[in-house]
Scaffold this active site. Sequence first.
Site, PDB file in Angstrom:
ATOM      1  N   LYS A 204       0.745  -1.380   0.106  1.00  0.00           N
ATOM      2  CA  LYS A 204       0.151   0.071  -0.236  1.00  0.00           C
ATOM      3  C   LYS A 204       0.870   1.119  -0.022  1.00  0.00           C
ATOM      4  CE  LYS A 204      -4.480  -1.569   0.761  1.00  0.00           C
ATOM      5  NZ  LYS A 204      -5.579  -1.778   1.681  1.00  0.00           N
ATOM      6  N   ARG A 238      -4.467  -9.870   3.821  1.00  0.00           N
ATOM      7  CA  ARG A 238      -4.564 -10.028   2.342  1.00  0.00           C
ATOM      8  C   ARG A 238      -3.279  -9.511   1.838  1.00  0.00           C
ATOM      9  NH1 ARG A 238      -6.381  -6.378  -1.651  1.00  0.00           N
ATOM     10  NH2 ARG A 238      -7.839  -7.023  -2.881  1.00  0.00           N
TER      11      ARG A 238
HETATM   12  C1  9MG Z   1     -10.024  -4.917  -2.323  1.00  0.00           C
HETATM   13  N1  9MG Z   1      -9.380  -4.329  -1.316  1.00  0.00           N
HETATM   14  C2  9MG Z   1      -8.156  -3.710  -1.451  1.00  0.00           C
HETATM   15  N2  9MG Z   1      -7.512  -3.252  -0.357  1.00  0.00           N
HETATM   16  C3  9MG Z   1      -8.429  -3.978   0.579  1.00  0.00           C
HETATM   17  C4  9MG Z   1      -8.309  -4.023   2.019  1.00  0.00           C
HETATM   18  O1  9MG Z   1      -7.238  -3.344   2.776  1.00  0.00           O
HETATM   19  N3  9MG Z   1      -9.008  -4.828   2.653  1.00  0.00           N
HETATM   20  C5  9MG Z   1     -10.175  -5.411   1.724  1.00  0.00           C
HETATM   21  N4  9MG Z   1     -11.026  -6.012   2.649  1.00  0.00           N
HETATM   22  N5  9MG Z   1     -10.273  -5.452   0.662  1.00  0.00           N
HETATM   23  C6  9MG Z   1      -9.163  -4.645   0.082  1.00  0.00           C
END
Ligand code: 9MG
Length: 259
Positions: A204, A238
Amino acid sequence: MGVLNVTPDSFSDGGQFAELDSALAHAQRMYREGATLIDVGGESTRPGSRPVDVERELERVIPVVEYLRDARMGLISVDTSKAEVMRAAIDSGAHMINDVNALRDEQALATCADSDVAVCLMHMQGEPRTMQEDPYYDDVLNDVITFLRERIDACVNAGISRDRIVIDPGFGFGKTLEHNFSLLRGIEQICQVGQPVLAGLSRKSMLGALLDRSVGERLAGSLALATLAASRGVSIIRAHDVAETVDAMQIVGAVTRGH
Ligand code: 9MG
């Protein structure tokens, strides 16, 4: 949770997996590397991105879901905010709906309630196109927790039982660097809400801002944040770089749980 973007404009892989074959190959690789959940997304949610129409999103997402289902490649999550895409994904075998809009759309809420899938409710201030323009909170941690509690209540009232609900503070979704840090510092309080917590920190822009690294150079930073989050109680990470993240999570598990 491995990230499988099937969009031409998603933020960190630049649409590399937009073609069906390469999307499927990437899913196989993430599964082999230890992802137990694959998050399929057909609409970019990167800051500044614009919505795509429902037909386009269905065309991108549903063949991938069907393939993952037929190949029995673990659990399938679909990243969407549209009720029509949710319905088709659920009918095609998805196990979870990951909605960055936290099922605030009534049709989306009703669609998930009328199924037995898990749902991930994420906090986002604003919408992807404009969310990073001027994010503002009185108290970001408190505001995010209040929002997540309200969305849990809305889901429970609609008939989604608590054991189907995952929550997510939404790092980078309408948040400055300092907001993201405050949420990370307070992540244990978010875990105390009582639902499993998902964190998306991989590659990010907060890492870019901190380290002055391009998207492709953020692996070490992503692992540091994932490790921090998991060691403070986050259940689902994720991630784009699955093999490395699984290694890091094994270390966290060994130290915190003793195996
Ligand atoms: C689709 N997406 C992109 N970043 C995300 C994040 O931090 N959390 C979740 N749940 N979906 C995300």
